[in-house]
Design an enzyme around this catalytic site. Structure first.
Site, PDB file in Angstrom:
ATOM      1  N   ILE A  12     -16.613  11.523 -45.524  1.00 21.87           N
ATOM      2  CA  ILE A  12     -16.676  11.078 -44.410  1.00 21.87           C
ATOM      3  C   ILE A  12     -17.557  10.174 -43.850  1.00 21.87           C
ATOM      4  CG2 ILE A  12     -15.909  10.571 -41.323  1.00 21.87           C
ATOM      5  CD1 ILE A  12     -14.426  13.355 -41.936  1.00 21.87           C
ATOM      6  N   ASN A  32     -28.930  17.606 -46.897  1.00 21.12           N
ATOM      7  CA  ASN A  32     -29.418  18.542 -48.249  1.00 21.12           C
ATOM      8  C   ASN A  32     -28.615  18.542 -49.114  1.00 21.12           C
ATOM      9  OD1 ASN A  32     -26.939  20.035 -46.815  1.00 21.12           O
ATOM     10  ND2 ASN A  32     -27.852  21.831 -46.452  1.00 21.12           N
ATOM     11  N   SER A 124     -12.243  18.538 -34.525  1.00 23.03           N
ATOM     12  CA  SER A 124     -11.671  18.996 -35.607  1.00 23.03           C
ATOM     13  C   SER A 124     -10.448  18.970 -34.901  1.00 23.03           C
ATOM     14  CB  SER A 124     -12.162  19.580 -36.504  1.00 23.03           C
ATOM     15  OG  SER A 124     -10.730  19.888 -37.110  1.00 23.03           O
ATOM     16  N   ALA A 125      -8.937  18.481 -35.106  1.00 18.69           N
ATOM     17  CA  ALA A 125      -8.054  19.084 -34.712  1.00 18.69           C
ATOM     18  C   ALA A 125      -8.005  20.047 -34.183  1.00 18.69           C
ATOM     19  CB  ALA A 125      -7.200  18.382 -35.331  1.00 18.69           C
ATOM     20  N   THR A 126      -8.344  21.139 -35.319  1.00 21.77           N
ATOM     21  CA  THR A 126      -8.269  22.577 -35.735  1.00 21.77           C
ATOM     22  C   THR A 126      -8.873  23.475 -34.453  1.00 21.77           C
ATOM     23  OG1 THR A 126      -8.976  24.703 -36.731  1.00 21.77           O
ATOM     24  CG2 THR A 126     -10.872  22.785 -36.350  1.00 21.77           C
ATOM     25  N   TYR A 148     -14.967  28.576 -38.935  1.00 18.70           N
ATOM     26  CA  TYR A 148     -14.825  27.336 -39.705  1.00 18.70           C
ATOM     27  C   TYR A 148     -14.993  26.269 -37.735  1.00 18.70           C
ATOM     28  CZ  TYR A 148     -13.958  22.261 -39.308  1.00 18.70           C
ATOM     29  OH  TYR A 148     -14.438  20.654 -39.560  1.00 18.70           O
ATOM     30  N   LYS A 152     -17.006  23.847 -34.889  1.00 18.28           N
ATOM     31  CA  LYS A 152     -16.219  23.481 -33.515  1.00 18.28           C
ATOM     32  C   LYS A 152     -16.389  23.644 -32.205  1.00 18.28           C
ATOM     33  CE  LYS A 152     -17.033  20.747 -37.495  1.00 18.28           C
ATOM     34  NZ  LYS A 152     -18.129  20.014 -37.572  1.00 18.28           N
ATOM     35  N   ARG A 291       0.944  29.361 -45.893  1.00 13.77           N
ATOM     36  CA  ARG A 291      -0.599  30.352 -45.941  1.00 13.77           C
ATOM     37  C   ARG A 291      -0.327  30.289 -44.369  1.00 13.77           C
ATOM     38  NH1 ARG A 291      -4.740  24.964 -47.253  1.00 13.77           N
ATOM     39  NH2 ARG A 291      -3.718  24.554 -45.141  1.00 13.77           N
TER      40      ARG A 291
HETATM   41  P1  NAD Z   1     -18.748  16.951 -46.380  1.00 15.35           P
HETATM   42  O1  NAD Z   1     -18.944  18.601 -46.869  1.00 15.35           O
HETATM   43  O2  NAD Z   1     -18.155  15.232 -47.149  1.00 15.35           O
HETATM   44  O3  NAD Z   1     -19.631  16.053 -45.354  1.00 15.35           O
HETATM   45  C1  NAD Z   1     -20.481  17.242 -44.949  1.00 15.35           C
HETATM   46  C2  NAD Z   1     -22.072  16.447 -45.821  1.00 15.35           C
HETATM   47  O4  NAD Z   1     -22.719  17.524 -44.741  1.00 15.35           O
HETATM   48  C3  NAD Z   1     -22.515  17.103 -46.676  1.00 15.35           C
HETATM   49  O5  NAD Z   1     -22.719  16.450 -47.655  1.00 15.35           O
HETATM   50  C4  NAD Z   1     -23.292  18.290 -47.324  1.00 15.35           C
HETATM   51  O6  NAD Z   1     -24.379  18.040 -47.925  1.00 15.35           O
HETATM   52  C5  NAD Z   1     -24.214  18.223 -45.630  1.00 15.35           C
HETATM   53  N1  NAD Z   1     -24.805  18.891 -44.803  1.00 15.35           N
HETATM   54  C6  NAD Z   1     -23.803  20.554 -44.739  1.00 15.35           C
HETATM   55  N2  NAD Z   1     -25.222  21.235 -44.227  1.00 15.35           N
HETATM   56  C7  NAD Z   1     -26.043  20.619 -43.696  1.00 15.35           C
HETATM   57  C8  NAD Z   1     -27.046  21.048 -43.256  1.00 15.35           C
HETATM   58  N3  NAD Z   1     -27.541  21.876 -42.842  1.00 15.35           N
HETATM   59  N4  NAD Z   1     -28.734  19.777 -43.644  1.00 15.35           N
HETATM   60  C9  NAD Z   1     -28.454  19.115 -43.927  1.00 15.35           C
HETATM   61  N5  NAD Z   1     -26.881  18.245 -44.383  1.00 15.35           N
HETATM   62  C10 NAD Z   1     -25.537  18.855 -44.544  1.00 15.35           C
HETATM   63  O7  NAD Z   1     -17.679  17.192 -45.904  1.00 15.35           O
HETATM   64  P2  NAD Z   1     -16.751  16.168 -44.914  1.00 15.35           P
HETATM   65  O8  NAD Z   1     -15.363  15.673 -45.256  1.00 15.35           O
HETATM   66  O9  NAD Z   1     -17.439  14.320 -44.932  1.00 15.35           O
HETATM   67  O10 NAD Z   1     -16.524  15.766 -42.947  1.00 15.35           O
HETATM   68  C11 NAD Z   1     -18.009  16.226 -42.501  1.00 15.35           C
HETATM   69  C12 NAD Z   1     -17.965  16.632 -40.778  1.00 15.35           C
HETATM   70  O11 NAD Z   1     -16.228  16.232 -40.147  1.00 15.35           O
HETATM   71  C13 NAD Z   1     -18.512  18.165 -41.018  1.00 15.35           C
HETATM   72  O12 NAD Z   1     -18.656  18.742 -40.108  1.00 15.35           O
HETATM   73  C14 NAD Z   1     -16.733  18.568 -40.913  1.00 15.35           C
HETATM   74  O13 NAD Z   1     -16.506  19.679 -40.202  1.00 15.35           O
HETATM   75  C15 NAD Z   1     -15.522  17.526 -39.718  1.00 15.35           C
HETATM   76  N6  NAD Z   1     -14.158  17.267 -40.412  1.00 15.35           N
HETATM   77  C16 NAD Z   1     -13.857  17.366 -41.613  1.00 15.35           C
HETATM   78  C17 NAD Z   1     -12.717  17.048 -42.180  1.00 15.35           C
HETATM   79  C18 NAD Z   1     -12.155  16.681 -42.829  1.00 15.35           C
HETATM   80  O14 NAD Z   1     -11.025  16.904 -42.980  1.00 15.35           O
HETATM   81  N7  NAD Z   1     -13.146  16.683 -44.027  1.00 15.35           N
HETATM   82  C19 NAD Z   1     -11.905  17.562 -40.278  1.00 15.35           C
HETATM   83  C20 NAD Z   1     -12.202  17.697 -39.080  1.00 15.35           C
HETATM   84  C21 NAD Z   1     -13.551  18.133 -39.264  1.00 15.35           C
HETATM   85  C1  WQD Z   2      -1.860  20.073 -44.929  1.00 18.82           C
HETATM   86  C2  WQD Z   2      -0.774  20.044 -45.260  1.00 18.82           C
HETATM   87  C3  WQD Z   2      -0.268  22.641 -45.743  1.00 18.82           C
HETATM   88  C4  WQD Z   2      -2.449  21.819 -49.478  1.00 18.82           C
HETATM   89  C5  WQD Z   2      -7.448  21.414 -42.310  1.00 18.82           C
HETATM   90  C6  WQD Z   2      -8.226  22.185 -41.834  1.00 18.82           C
HETATM   91  C7  WQD Z   2      -8.529  21.476 -40.446  1.00 18.82           C
HETATM   92  C8  WQD Z   2      -9.270  20.318 -40.761  1.00 18.82           C
HETATM   93  C9  WQD Z   2      -8.693  19.829 -42.067  1.00 18.82           C
HETATM   94  C10 WQD Z   2     -11.247  19.999 -41.353  1.00 18.82           C
HETATM   95  C11 WQD Z   2      -0.434  21.979 -44.748  1.00 18.82           C
HETATM   96  C12 WQD Z   2       0.304  22.083 -46.643  1.00 18.82           C
HETATM   97  C13 WQD Z   2      -1.740  22.230 -48.333  1.00 18.82           C
HETATM   98  C14 WQD Z   2      -1.157  22.622 -50.968  1.00 18.82           C
HETATM   99  C15 WQD Z   2       0.191  22.742 -48.987  1.00 18.82           C
HETATM  100  N1  WQD Z   2     -10.654  20.480 -41.460  1.00 18.82           N
HETATM  101  N2  WQD Z   2      -0.883  21.930 -48.438  1.00 18.82           N
HETATM  102  N3  WQD Z   2      -0.205  22.989 -50.344  1.00 18.82           N
HETATM  103  O1  WQD Z   2      -4.176  22.839 -43.423  1.00 18.82           O
HETATM  104  O2  WQD Z   2      -3.827  20.468 -41.605  1.00 18.82           O
HETATM  105  O3  WQD Z   2      -6.120  21.314 -41.733  1.00 18.82           O
HETATM  106  O4  WQD Z   2      -8.132  19.928 -43.059  1.00 18.82           O
HETATM  107  O5  WQD Z   2     -11.883  20.507 -39.450  1.00 18.82           O
HETATM  108  O6  WQD Z   2      -9.464  22.170 -39.492  1.00 18.82           O
HETATM  109  O7  WQD Z   2      -8.114  23.912 -41.483  1.00 18.82           O
HETATM  110  O8  WQD Z   2      -4.731  20.524 -44.159  1.00 18.82           O
HETATM  111  O9  WQD Z   2      -4.229  19.387 -46.965  1.00 18.82           O
HETATM  112  O10 WQD Z   2      -5.233  22.133 -46.069  1.00 18.82           O
HETATM  113  O11 WQD Z   2      -3.099  20.815 -45.166  1.00 18.82           O
HETATM  114  O12 WQD Z   2       1.358  22.851 -49.303  1.00 18.82           O
HETATM  115  O13 WQD Z   2      -2.171  23.058 -51.742  1.00 18.82           O
HETATM  116  O14 WQD Z   2      -0.504  20.405 -46.973  1.00 18.82           O
HETATM  117  O15 WQD Z   2       0.693  24.218 -45.477  1.00 18.82           O
HETATM  118  O16 WQD Z   2       1.189  21.858 -44.686  1.00 18.82           O
HETATM  119  P1  WQD Z   2      -5.115  21.515 -42.536  1.00 18.82           P
HETATM  120  P2  WQD Z   2      -4.988  20.816 -45.764  1.00 18.82           P
END
Ligand code: NAD
Ligand code: WQD
Length: 338
Positions: A12, A32, A124-126, A148, A152, A291
Protein backbone atom coordinates in the site's frame (compact mmCIF):
# COMPACT_ATOMS: atom_id res chain seq x y z
CA UNK A 1 8.38 20.51 4.38
CA UNK A 2 7.98 16.81 3.73
CA UNK A 3 5.71 13.91 4.57
CA UNK A 4 7.44 10.98 6.28
CA UNK A 5 6.11 7.67 4.93
CA UNK A 6 6.98 4.63 7.09
CA UNK A 7 6.76 1.29 5.30
CA UNK A 8 6.76 3.09 1.97
CA UNK A 9 8.34 0.19 0.04
CA UNK A 10 5.39 -2.08 0.90
CA UNK A 11 2.26 -2.88 -1.07
CA UNK A 12 0.00 0.00 0.00
CA UNK A 13 2.92 2.33 0.78
CA UNK A 14 4.42 2.13 -2.73
CA UNK A 15 1.05 2.87 -4.37
CA UNK A 16 0.56 5.81 -2.01
CA UNK A 17 4.03 7.14 -2.84
CA UNK A 18 3.04 7.28 -6.51
CA UNK A 19 -0.02 9.37 -5.66
CA UNK A 20 1.94 11.66 -3.32
CA UNK A 21 4.71 12.26 -5.87
CA UNK A 22 2.21 12.82 -8.66
CA UNK A 23 0.57 15.44 -6.46
CA UNK A 24 4.04 17.09 -6.07
CA UNK A 25 4.19 16.38 -2.34
CA UNK A 26 7.73 15.99 -0.95
CA UNK A 27 8.26 12.60 0.67
CA UNK A 28 10.85 10.97 2.92
CA UNK A 29 10.52 7.20 3.10
CA UNK A 30 11.73 4.78 5.76
CA UNK A 31 11.50 1.00 5.51
CA UNK A 32 13.56 -1.92 6.83
CA UNK A 33 12.64 -4.13 3.83
CA UNK A 34 11.43 -6.88 6.19
CA UNK A 35 8.50 -7.48 3.83
CA UNK A 36 9.48 -5.57 0.68
CA UNK A 37 12.32 -4.99 -1.76
CA UNK A 38 14.37 -1.98 -2.88
CA UNK A 39 13.09 -2.54 -6.43
CA UNK A 40 9.63 -1.26 -5.35
CA UNK A 41 11.07 2.22 -4.92
CA UNK A 42 12.87 2.03 -8.30
CA UNK A 43 9.48 1.23 -9.82
CA UNK A 44 7.89 4.21 -8.06
CA UNK A 45 10.62 6.39 -9.64
CA UNK A 46 9.94 4.81 -13.03
CA UNK A 47 6.21 5.51 -12.83
CA UNK A 48 6.49 9.07 -11.56
CA UNK A 49 9.83 10.17 -13.03
CA UNK A 50 10.67 11.53 -9.55
CA UNK A 51 13.35 10.64 -7.01
CA UNK A 52 12.45 9.28 -3.60
CA UNK A 53 14.42 10.24 -0.48
CA UNK A 54 14.82 6.91 1.28
CA UNK A 55 16.40 5.56 4.47
CA UNK A 56 16.76 1.87 5.20
CA UNK A 57 15.98 2.10 8.88
CA UNK A 58 13.98 0.06 11.35
CA UNK A 59 11.36 1.87 13.43
CA UNK A 60 12.81 0.05 16.43
CA UNK A 61 16.14 1.86 15.87
CA UNK A 62 15.39 5.09 17.72
CA UNK A 63 18.74 6.71 16.86
CA UNK A 64 18.35 5.91 13.17
CA UNK A 65 14.80 7.27 13.18
CA UNK A 66 15.85 10.40 15.07
CA UNK A 67 18.50 11.12 12.44
CA UNK A 68 15.70 11.27 9.84
CA UNK A 69 13.67 13.70 11.96
CA UNK A 70 16.81 15.83 12.52
CA UNK A 71 17.76 15.95 8.86
CA UNK A 72 14.34 16.71 7.35
CA UNK A 73 11.68 19.26 8.05
CA UNK A 74 8.84 16.77 8.53
CA UNK A 75 5.34 18.14 8.56
CA UNK A 76 3.22 14.99 8.71
CA UNK A 77 3.57 11.21 8.88
CA UNK A 78 1.78 8.40 7.04
CA UNK A 79 2.47 5.31 9.13
CA UNK A 80 2.23 2.04 7.16
CA UNK A 81 5.17 0.13 8.67
CA UNK A 82 4.13 -3.01 10.50
CA UNK A 83 3.89 -6.76 10.30
CA UNK A 84 0.53 -7.89 8.93
CA UNK A 85 0.14 -11.68 8.65
CA UNK A 86 -2.70 -12.84 10.90
CA UNK A 87 -1.59 -16.49 11.23
CA UNK A 88 2.04 -15.56 11.85
CA UNK A 89 0.94 -13.15 14.59
CA UNK A 90 -0.73 -16.04 16.44
CA UNK A 91 2.52 -18.02 16.29
CA UNK A 92 4.81 -15.04 17.02
CA UNK A 93 2.88 -12.65 19.27
CA UNK A 94 5.99 -11.13 20.86
CA UNK A 95 7.47 -10.21 17.49
CA UNK A 96 4.19 -8.63 16.42
CA UNK A 97 3.71 -6.63 19.62
CA UNK A 98 7.35 -5.54 19.64
CA UNK A 99 7.52 -4.55 15.99
CA UNK A 100 4.11 -2.92 15.67
CA UNK A 101 3.60 -1.42 19.14
CA UNK A 102 7.17 -0.54 20.16
CA UNK A 103 7.95 0.67 16.64
CA UNK A 104 4.88 2.94 16.73
CA UNK A 105 5.71 4.22 20.23
CA UNK A 106 9.19 5.22 19.09
CA UNK A 107 7.72 6.98 16.06
CA UNK A 108 5.07 8.85 18.10
CA UNK A 109 7.66 9.86 20.70
CA UNK A 110 9.89 11.37 18.00
CA UNK A 111 6.91 13.09 16.39
CA UNK A 112 6.08 14.66 19.75
CA UNK A 113 9.69 15.66 20.34
CA UNK A 114 10.01 17.29 16.91
CA UNK A 115 6.55 18.94 17.02
CA UNK A 116 5.13 16.78 14.20
CA UNK A 117 1.48 16.25 15.09
CA UNK A 118 -0.24 15.34 11.84
CA UNK A 119 -0.62 11.59 11.41
CA UNK A 120 -2.41 9.17 9.11
CA UNK A 121 -2.30 5.65 10.56
CA UNK A 122 -2.99 2.33 8.78
CA UNK A 123 -5.61 0.58 10.87
CA UNK A 124 -7.79 -2.26 9.69
CA UNK A 125 -11.37 -3.49 9.52
CA UNK A 126 -10.12 -6.36 11.67
CA UNK A 127 -10.75 -4.11 14.73
CA UNK A 128 -14.51 -4.61 14.25
CA UNK A 129 -14.12 -8.21 15.47
CA UNK A 130 -16.52 -11.07 14.82
CA UNK A 131 -19.88 -9.99 16.19
CA UNK A 132 -20.64 -6.58 14.64
CA UNK A 133 -23.00 -6.65 11.67
CA UNK A 134 -22.20 -5.07 8.29
CA UNK A 135 -22.33 -2.36 7.07
CA UNK A 136 -19.71 -1.56 9.70
CA UNK A 137 -19.84 1.97 11.04
CA UNK A 138 -16.88 3.62 12.77
CA UNK A 139 -18.34 4.01 16.28
CA UNK A 140 -19.15 0.33 16.84
CA UNK A 141 -17.52 -1.40 19.83
CA UNK A 142 -14.15 -2.88 18.86
CA UNK A 143 -12.67 -6.31 19.56
CA UNK A 144 -9.98 -8.48 18.02
CA UNK A 145 -9.29 -12.18 17.55
CA UNK A 146 -5.52 -12.33 16.95
CA UNK A 147 -2.35 -10.49 18.02
CA UNK A 148 -2.07 -8.67 14.67
CA UNK A 149 -5.55 -7.21 15.07
CA UNK A 150 -4.84 -6.38 18.70
CA UNK A 151 -1.78 -4.32 17.70
CA UNK A 152 -4.04 -2.20 15.46
CA UNK A 153 -6.63 -1.78 18.21
CA UNK A 154 -3.92 -0.92 20.79
CA UNK A 155 -2.27 1.65 18.52
CA UNK A 156 -5.69 3.28 17.97
CA UNK A 157 -6.08 3.47 21.78
CA UNK A 158 -2.57 4.86 22.25
CA UNK A 159 -3.29 7.58 19.70
CA UNK A 160 -6.58 8.46 21.41
CA UNK A 161 -4.67 8.94 24.66
CA UNK A 162 -2.01 11.04 22.93
CA UNK A 163 -4.76 13.24 21.53
CA UNK A 164 -6.51 13.53 24.92
CA UNK A 165 -3.27 14.75 26.48
CA UNK A 166 -2.51 17.16 23.65
CA UNK A 167 -5.47 18.19 21.46
CA UNK A 168 -3.20 19.96 18.96
CA UNK A 169 -2.60 16.55 17.28
CA UNK A 170 -4.44 15.89 14.04
CA UNK A 171 -4.88 12.14 13.61
CA UNK A 172 -6.75 10.01 11.09
CA UNK A 173 -7.08 6.27 11.76
CA UNK A 174 -7.83 4.70 8.39
CA UNK A 175 -9.58 1.35 8.71
CA UNK A 176 -8.88 -0.46 5.45
CA UNK A 177 -11.18 -3.21 4.27
CA UNK A 178 -9.70 -5.65 1.69
CA UNK A 179 -7.14 -3.92 -0.56
CA UNK A 180 -6.43 -5.79 -3.80
CA UNK A 181 -5.28 -5.01 -7.36
CA UNK A 182 -2.19 -3.20 -8.54
CA UNK A 183 -1.08 0.00 -10.25
CA UNK A 184 -2.39 0.06 -13.82
CA UNK A 185 1.17 0.30 -15.19
CA UNK A 186 1.71 -3.26 -13.88
CA UNK A 187 5.02 -2.09 -12.39
CA UNK A 188 4.07 -2.31 -8.71
CA UNK A 189 1.72 -4.65 -6.89
CA UNK A 190 1.41 -7.07 -4.00
CA UNK A 191 4.44 -9.35 -3.61
CA UNK A 192 3.64 -11.98 -0.97
CA UNK A 193 6.42 -14.29 0.15
CA UNK A 194 5.58 -18.00 0.29
CA UNK A 195 2.01 -19.26 0.08
CA UNK A 196 -0.37 -16.30 -0.03
CA UNK A 197 -2.77 -15.93 2.92
CA UNK A 198 -5.13 -13.62 1.09
CA UNK A 199 -7.62 -14.40 -1.64
CA UNK A 200 -6.50 -12.30 -4.62
CA UNK A 201 -2.79 -13.22 -4.65
CA UNK A 202 -3.83 -16.87 -4.32
CA UNK A 203 -6.21 -16.50 -7.28
CA UNK A 204 -3.55 -14.87 -9.49
CA UNK A 205 -1.02 -17.60 -8.59
CA UNK A 206 -3.57 -20.26 -9.60
CA UNK A 207 -4.17 -18.30 -12.81
CA UNK A 208 -0.47 -18.32 -13.69
CA UNK A 209 -0.15 -22.03 -12.87
CA UNK A 210 2.01 -21.62 -9.78
CA UNK A 211 -0.72 -23.29 -7.65
CA UNK A 212 -3.09 -26.01 -8.79
CA UNK A 213 -6.40 -24.77 -7.45
CA UNK A 214 -7.94 -22.33 -5.03
CA UNK A 215 -9.38 -23.71 -1.79
CA UNK A 216 -12.55 -21.80 -0.91
CA UNK A 217 -12.86 -21.56 2.88
CA UNK A 218 -16.51 -22.47 3.58
CA UNK A 219 -19.65 -22.74 1.47
CA UNK A 220 -22.27 -22.58 4.21
CA UNK A 221 -22.10 -18.97 5.35
CA UNK A 222 -25.32 -16.99 5.55
CA UNK A 223 -24.54 -15.18 2.28
CA UNK A 224 -26.28 -15.31 -1.13
CA UNK A 225 -24.04 -18.16 -2.42
CA UNK A 226 -22.70 -19.50 0.90
CA UNK A 227 -19.13 -18.18 0.43
CA UNK A 228 -17.56 -15.33 2.43
CA UNK A 229 -18.40 -11.74 1.47
CA UNK A 230 -15.81 -8.94 1.72
CA UNK A 231 -15.43 -5.30 0.76
CA UNK A 232 -12.60 -5.41 -1.80
CA UNK A 233 -11.05 -2.03 -2.59
CA UNK A 234 -8.61 -1.20 -5.39
CA UNK A 235 -5.21 -0.32 -3.90
CA UNK A 236 -5.03 2.84 -6.05
CA UNK A 237 -8.36 4.07 -4.64
CA UNK A 238 -7.02 3.27 -1.18
CA UNK A 239 -3.79 5.17 -1.92
CA UNK A 240 -5.78 8.22 -3.03
CA UNK A 241 -7.72 8.04 0.25
CA UNK A 242 -4.44 8.77 2.06
CA UNK A 243 -4.03 12.06 0.20
CA UNK A 244 -7.53 13.08 1.25
CA UNK A 245 -6.77 12.06 4.85
CA UNK A 246 -3.52 14.02 4.77
CA UNK A 247 -5.35 17.09 3.51
CA UNK A 248 -7.89 16.61 6.30
CA UNK A 249 -5.14 16.72 8.96
CA UNK A 250 -3.99 20.10 7.68
CA UNK A 251 -7.41 21.69 8.24
CA UNK A 252 -8.90 19.84 11.24
CA UNK A 253 -7.66 19.07 14.75
CA UNK A 254 -8.93 15.91 16.40
CA UNK A 255 -8.78 12.16 16.02
CA UNK A 256 -11.09 10.38 13.60
CA UNK A 257 -11.42 6.72 12.66
CA UNK A 258 -12.53 6.44 9.03
CA UNK A 259 -13.38 3.35 6.97
CA UNK A 260 -11.80 2.99 3.53
CA UNK A 261 -13.81 0.53 1.49
CA UNK A 262 -16.29 0.61 -1.37
CA UNK A 263 -19.33 -0.11 0.79
CA UNK A 264 -20.11 -3.14 -1.40
CA UNK A 265 -19.64 -6.79 -0.52
CA UNK A 266 -18.56 -9.48 -3.00
CA UNK A 267 -18.47 -13.23 -2.37
CA UNK A 268 -15.48 -15.48 -3.11
CA UNK A 269 -17.40 -17.06 -6.00
CA UNK A 270 -18.21 -13.62 -7.40
CA UNK A 271 -14.52 -12.67 -7.26
CA UNK A 272 -13.59 -15.87 -9.13
CA UNK A 273 -16.26 -15.31 -11.81
CA UNK A 274 -15.32 -11.66 -12.28
CA UNK A 275 -11.62 -12.55 -12.49
CA UNK A 276 -12.25 -15.30 -15.05
CA UNK A 277 -14.39 -13.02 -17.22
CA UNK A 278 -12.13 -9.95 -16.98
CA UNK A 279 -8.98 -11.89 -17.86
CA UNK A 280 -10.19 -14.91 -19.82
CA UNK A 281 -8.37 -17.19 -17.39
CA UNK A 282 -9.82 -20.25 -15.67
CA UNK A 283 -9.51 -20.55 -11.88
CA UNK A 284 -10.10 -24.14 -10.72
CA UNK A 285 -11.34 -24.33 -7.14
CA UNK A 286 -12.46 -26.73 -4.49
CA UNK A 287 -14.48 -26.18 -1.32
CA UNK A 288 -12.76 -26.58 2.05
CA UNK A 289 -13.75 -26.14 5.69
CA UNK A 290 -14.25 -22.66 7.03
CA UNK A 291 -11.00 -20.95 8.04
CA UNK A 292 -10.90 -20.43 11.83
CA UNK A 293 -11.51 -16.80 12.78
CA UNK A 294 -13.30 -15.92 9.50
CA UNK A 295 -16.71 -14.26 9.45
CA UNK A 296 -19.37 -14.61 6.75
CA UNK A 297 -19.84 -10.99 5.80
CA UNK A 298 -17.74 -7.86 6.24
CA UNK A 299 -18.26 -4.58 4.40
CA UNK A 300 -17.98 -0.91 5.26
CA UNK A 301 -20.33 1.95 5.79
CA UNK A 302 -18.41 4.53 3.76
CA UNK A 303 -20.46 7.63 4.48
CA UNK A 304 -17.94 9.12 6.94
CA UNK A 305 -15.10 8.99 4.38
CA UNK A 306 -17.30 10.77 1.88
CA UNK A 307 -18.50 13.36 4.36
CA UNK A 308 -15.20 14.20 6.10
CA UNK A 309 -12.62 13.44 3.40
CA UNK A 310 -14.69 14.01 0.25
CA UNK A 311 -13.27 10.66 -0.90
CA UNK A 312 -14.93 7.62 -2.40
CA UNK A 313 -13.66 4.54 -4.22
CA UNK A 314 -14.10 4.71 -8.00
CA UNK A 315 -12.73 1.41 -9.31
CA UNK A 316 -14.86 -1.71 -9.85
CA UNK A 317 -14.18 -5.32 -8.91
CA UNK A 318 -13.47 -5.92 -12.59
CA UNK A 319 -10.77 -3.19 -12.54
CA UNK A 320 -9.25 -4.80 -9.45
CA UNK A 321 -9.17 -8.26 -11.10
CA UNK A 322 -7.73 -6.94 -14.37
CA UNK A 323 -4.99 -4.92 -12.67
CA UNK A 324 -4.05 -7.74 -10.26
CA UNK A 325 -3.71 -10.07 -13.26
CA UNK A 326 -1.65 -7.61 -15.32
CA UNK A 327 0.87 -7.38 -12.46
CA UNK A 328 0.96 -11.17 -11.95
CA UNK A 329 1.29 -12.00 -15.63
CA UNK A 330 4.04 -9.43 -16.25
CA UNK A 331 6.06 -11.10 -13.46
CA UNK A 332 5.07 -14.77 -13.20
CA UNK A 333 7.82 -15.76 -10.75
CA UNK A 334 9.63 -12.81 -9.25
CA UNK A 335 9.09 -9.19 -10.16
CA UNK A 336 12.73 -8.24 -9.61
CA UNK A 337 14.26 -10.83 -11.96
CA UNK A 338 11.51 -11.70 -14.49
P1 NAD B 1 3.49 -4.55 3.53
O1 NAD B 1 4.05 -5.62 4.39
O2 NAD B 1 3.54 -4.71 2.06
O3 NAD B 1 4.13 -3.14 3.91
C1 NAD B 1 4.60 -2.83 5.20
C2 NAD B 1 6.01 -2.29 5.07
O4 NAD B 1 6.50 -1.97 6.38
C3 NAD B 1 6.99 -3.30 4.46
O5 NAD B 1 7.68 -2.71 3.39
C4 NAD B 1 7.92 -3.67 5.61
O6 NAD B 1 9.23 -3.96 5.14
C5 NAD B 1 7.86 -2.42 6.45
N1 NAD B 1 8.13 -2.62 7.89
C6 NAD B 1 7.59 -3.52 8.73
N2 NAD B 1 8.11 -3.37 9.96
C7 NAD B 1 8.99 -2.34 9.91
C8 NAD B 1 9.84 -1.72 10.86
N3 NAD B 1 9.92 -2.13 12.13
N4 NAD B 1 10.62 -0.69 10.45
C9 NAD B 1 10.58 -0.27 9.16
N5 NAD B 1 9.80 -0.82 8.22
C10 NAD B 1 9.01 -1.85 8.59
O7 NAD B 1 1.96 -4.33 4.01
P2 NAD B 1 0.80 -3.49 3.32
O8 NAD B 1 -0.20 -4.44 2.80
O9 NAD B 1 1.35 -2.44 2.45
O10 NAD B 1 0.17 -2.82 4.62
C11 NAD B 1 0.55 -1.53 5.07
C12 NAD B 1 -0.13 -1.27 6.40
O11 NAD B 1 -1.55 -1.39 6.25
C13 NAD B 1 0.25 -2.25 7.50
O12 NAD B 1 0.34 -1.55 8.72
C14 NAD B 1 -0.91 -3.23 7.53
O13 NAD B 1 -1.08 -3.81 8.79
C15 NAD B 1 -2.08 -2.30 7.20
N6 NAD B 1 -3.22 -3.02 6.58
C16 NAD B 1 -3.03 -3.81 5.48
C17 NAD B 1 -4.11 -4.49 4.93
C18 NAD B 1 -3.91 -5.41 3.76
O14 NAD B 1 -4.79 -6.26 3.53
N7 NAD B 1 -2.84 -5.30 2.98
C19 NAD B 1 -5.38 -4.35 5.48
C20 NAD B 1 -5.54 -3.51 6.59
C21 NAD B 1 -4.45 -2.85 7.15
C1 WQD C 1 -11.07 -12.95 1.84
C2 WQD C 1 -12.14 -14.03 1.63
C3 WQD C 1 -11.75 -16.00 2.94
C4 WQD C 1 -8.07 -17.17 0.85
C5 WQD C 1 -7.45 -10.37 5.91
C6 WQD C 1 -7.06 -10.04 7.33
C7 WQD C 1 -7.47 -8.64 7.68
C8 WQD C 1 -6.95 -7.63 6.64
C9 WQD C 1 -7.21 -8.06 5.24
C10 WQD C 1 -4.95 -6.61 7.46
C11 WQD C 1 -12.57 -14.70 2.93
C12 WQD C 1 -11.66 -16.31 1.46
C13 WQD C 1 -9.21 -16.50 1.26
C14 WQD C 1 -8.19 -18.46 0.27
C15 WQD C 1 -10.58 -18.29 0.48
N1 WQD C 1 -5.53 -7.46 6.73
N2 WQD C 1 -10.45 -17.05 1.07
N3 WQD C 1 -9.45 -18.96 0.11
O1 WQD C 1 -9.63 -12.64 5.84
O2 WQD C 1 -11.10 -10.79 4.88
O3 WQD C 1 -8.86 -10.25 5.78
O4 WQD C 1 -6.82 -9.43 5.04
O5 WQD C 1 -5.41 -5.85 8.25
O6 WQD C 1 -6.98 -8.37 8.95
O7 WQD C 1 -7.70 -10.96 8.20
O8 WQD C 1 -9.00 -11.48 3.65
O9 WQD C 1 -8.13 -12.21 1.47
O10 WQD C 1 -7.69 -13.64 3.51
O11 WQD C 1 -9.99 -13.51 2.58
O12 WQD C 1 -11.69 -18.79 0.33
O13 WQD C 1 -7.20 -19.11 -0.08
O14 WQD C 1 -11.59 -15.07 0.80
O15 WQD C 1 -12.35 -17.05 3.66
O16 WQD C 1 -13.93 -15.00 2.81
P1 WQD C 1 -9.74 -11.39 5.09
P2 WQD C 1 -8.60 -12.73 2.77
Amino acid sequence: MAVLVTGGAGYIGSHTLVELLEASIDVVVVDNYSNSKPEALNRVKRITGKDVTFYEVDLLDEKGMEAVFKKHDIEAVIHFAGLKAVGESVALPLSYYHNNITGSLILFKLMNQYGVKKLVFSSSATVYGLSNLSPLIEDLPLSTTNPYGTTKWMIEKILEDIYQADPTWQIVLLRYFNPIGAHESGLIGEDPSGIPNNLMPYVTQVGIGKRKQLGIFGKDYDTPDGTGVRDYIHVVDLAKGHLSALAYTTTQQGIEAINLGTGKGHSVLEVIKTFEKANDVKIPYTFMDRRPGDIGTCYADVSKAKELLGWEAKRSLEDMCRDAWRWQSMYPEDYVND
